[in-house]
Design a protein around this motif. Structure first.
Motif, mmCIF file in Angstrom:
data_model
loop_
_atom_site.group_PDB
_atom_site.id
_atom_site.type_symbol
_atom_site.label_atom_id
_atom_site.label_comp_id
_atom_site.label_asym_id
_atom_site.label_seq_id
_atom_site.Cartn_x
_atom_site.Cartn_y
_atom_site.Cartn_z
ATOM 1 N N ALA A 185 0.833 -1.208 0.000
ATOM 2 C CA ALA A 185 0.000 0.000 0.000
ATOM 3 C C ALA A 185 0.869 1.260 0.000
ATOM 4 O O ALA A 185 0.361 2.372 0.206
ATOM 5 C CB ALA A 185 -0.937 -0.022 1.203
ATOM 6 N N GLY A 186 2.179 1.094 -0.192
ATOM 7 C CA GLY A 186 3.074 2.251 -0.256
ATOM 8 C C GLY A 186 3.449 2.813 1.103
ATOM 9 O O GLY A 186 4.005 3.905 1.204
ATOM 10 N N GLN A 281 10.775 6.993 1.851
ATOM 11 C CA GLN A 281 10.456 5.611 1.523
ATOM 12 C C GLN A 281 8.984 5.398 1.196
ATOM 13 O O GLN A 281 8.629 4.456 0.499
ATOM 14 C CB GLN A 281 10.840 4.755 2.733
ATOM 15 C CG GLN A 281 11.516 3.453 2.372
ATOM 16 C CD GLN A 281 12.145 2.857 3.613
ATOM 17 O OE1 GLN A 281 13.073 3.423 4.188
ATOM 18 N NE2 GLN A 281 11.621 1.729 4.048
ATOM 19 N N ALA A 282 8.114 6.254 1.752
ATOM 20 C CA ALA A 282 6.674 6.062 1.571
ATOM 21 C C ALA A 282 6.222 6.549 0.201
ATOM 22 O O ALA A 282 6.747 7.526 -0.323
ATOM 23 C CB ALA A 282 5.915 6.814 2.658
ATOM 24 N N PHE A 285 0.896 7.943 0.381
ATOM 25 C CA PHE A 285 0.170 9.156 0.771
ATOM 26 C C PHE A 285 1.209 10.218 1.072
ATOM 27 O O PHE A 285 2.325 9.895 1.502
ATOM 28 C CB PHE A 285 -0.665 8.863 2.031
ATOM 29 C CG PHE A 285 -1.739 9.878 2.312
ATOM 30 C CD1 PHE A 285 -2.978 9.791 1.676
ATOM 31 C CD2 PHE A 285 -1.526 10.921 3.219
ATOM 32 C CE1 PHE A 285 -3.972 10.729 1.932
ATOM 33 C CE2 PHE A 285 -2.519 11.849 3.477
ATOM 34 C CZ PHE A 285 -3.752 11.765 2.829
ATOM 35 N N GLU A 286 0.839 11.464 0.873
ATOM 36 C CA GLU A 286 1.800 12.540 1.092
ATOM 37 C C GLU A 286 1.706 13.098 2.514
ATOM 38 O O GLU A 286 0.610 13.362 3.002
ATOM 39 C CB GLU A 286 1.479 13.661 0.097
ATOM 40 C CG GLU A 286 2.574 14.683 0.008
ATOM 41 C CD GLU A 286 3.142 14.774 -1.401
ATOM 42 O OE1 GLU A 286 3.934 15.684 -1.626
ATOM 43 O OE2 GLU A 286 2.801 13.945 -2.267
ATOM 44 N N ALA A 287 2.867 13.255 3.156
ATOM 45 C CA ALA A 287 2.856 13.887 4.478
ATOM 46 C C ALA A 287 2.598 15.374 4.292
ATOM 47 O O ALA A 287 2.920 15.934 3.253
ATOM 48 C CB ALA A 287 4.202 13.681 5.162
ATOM 49 N N PHE A 288 1.991 16.019 5.294
ATOM 50 C CA PHE A 288 1.815 17.461 5.249
ATOM 51 C C PHE A 288 2.908 18.097 6.089
ATOM 52 O O PHE A 288 2.973 17.897 7.301
ATOM 53 C CB PHE A 288 0.425 17.852 5.797
ATOM 54 C CG PHE A 288 0.237 19.323 5.907
ATOM 55 C CD1 PHE A 288 0.012 20.101 4.760
ATOM 56 C CD2 PHE A 288 0.300 19.961 7.142
ATOM 57 C CE1 PHE A 288 -0.136 21.475 4.867
ATOM 58 C CE2 PHE A 288 0.140 21.337 7.246
ATOM 59 C CZ PHE A 288 -0.074 22.096 6.104
#
Ligand code: AMP
Ligand code: FE
Ligand code: FE
Ligand code: ZN
Length: 289
Positions: A185-186, A281-282, A285-288
């Motif tokens: 799932a990334g 690495q992820a 989804f994008e971190a804010f």
């Protein structure tokens, strides 16, 4: 200060996602992760609050898993998943299964408890936001409201602990399968508060290297070494293990709100370098930030 493990009212925390973010900001946290048990339900609200409070947010999940450690022994393992795609079908389906089984398991515990205490399923449900992930903390809260015990913690130490006759174990995902699902799932997988059940008197030689190596071969990305429940003698051992396998090392509070648990925001922290590794690495989804 970077704190990558906290809970809201979407599972067993006492702060709404908005309150959680506001409290993190007020306590000097610069980047916070919201990691409710088996749900992403708090992400959207937390992201909105993070934007208005100008604080970094890393959405995550604390996934309940079980690992077979011998032919007849399974242990409960909490796996933090950072930045997985919340719409990934396989992960979503498994989380939904876990949440559903948590409901029937909680009902069974309430049935057992009702034989000895003035407690009902309705009282337990009244402690929870609709749709929130249920667990023993909601039962504990109902026992506090009913005047059976003074605090949530007291409910755990005296009645709800896992050797209690009222304890029922829940179904959850196999740990190795969870690691692989999170990766697909990334997301980035970090084992939460490892070795909390390790006997206090046991020596370092008894630490289960093989157990960790199995997780690492399955794709484990990191270890939450700095957490109040990790036994001190195990911390150095875990650091060395992480170094040997080039794993991410994190430190976090596992805050559940002021009355949820004693853990306080920022009491353990993650380094900016390690946060950067998680973000690099992820891909789900994008971190804010
Ligand atoms: P469950 O998910 O139903 O097995 O319940 C475990 C949850 O209970 C954990 O996520 C903790 O947050 C919480 N918990 C465990 N021990 C305590 C305690 N002594 N005081 C407050 N909360 C606790
Ligand atoms: Fe919890
Ligand atoms: Fe946990
Ligand atoms: Zn937690």
């Amino acid at each position: 200060m970077i704190d990558l493990h906290t809970h809201s009212t979407k599972s067993d925390g006492k702060d709404t996602p908005t309150e959680l973010v506001a409290n993190a900001k007020a306590n000097g946290i610069s980047v916070l992760a919201i990691t409710d048990h088996d749900t992403t339900a708090g992400w959207e609200e937390a992201l909105m609050a993070a934007r208005s409070h100008k604080i970094g947010l890393v959405p995550g999940i604390e996934v309940s898993t079980r690992q077979l450690i011998s032919s007849d022994r399974r242990i409960s393992v909490h796996m933090l998943a950072y930045l997985p795609d919340p719409n990934n079908q396989a992960l979503f389906t498994e989380l939904e299964k876990t949440r559903t089984s948590r409901i029937s398991r909680a009902k069974k515990m309430v049935e057992l408890l009702a034989e000895d205490y003035p407690i009902t399923w309705e009282l337990v449900q009244a402690e929870l936001e609709p749709g929130a992930t249920i667990g023993r903390p909601a039962i504990a809260d109902a026992m506090v409201s009913a005047g059976i015990v003074p605090t949530r913690s007291d409910a755990f130490t005296s009645i709800l602990h896992n050797r209690s006759k009222y304890y029922v174990s829940d179904h959850s995902l196999d740990t190795l399968e969870a690691i692989s699902l999170i990766r697909k799932a990334g997301g980035v997988s970090v084992i939460a508060h490892p070795l909390i059940d390790f006997p206090a008197g046991a020596s370092i030689q008894d630490l289960p290297t093989q157990y960790f190596e199995e997780l690492i071969s399955a794709g484990l990305d990191g270890i939450e070494v700095y957490h109040r429940s990790v036994p001190d003698p195990a911390k150095k051992w875990l650091e060395d293990l992480a170094l040997k396998h080039n794993l991410i090392v994190t430190g976090s509070s596992d805050y559940h709100g002021l009355t949820g648990k004693d853990n306080r925001l920022g009491e353990n922290q993650t380094s900016p370098e390690m946060l950067e590794r998680i973000i690099d690495q992820a891909s789900g989804f994008e971190a804010f930030l």
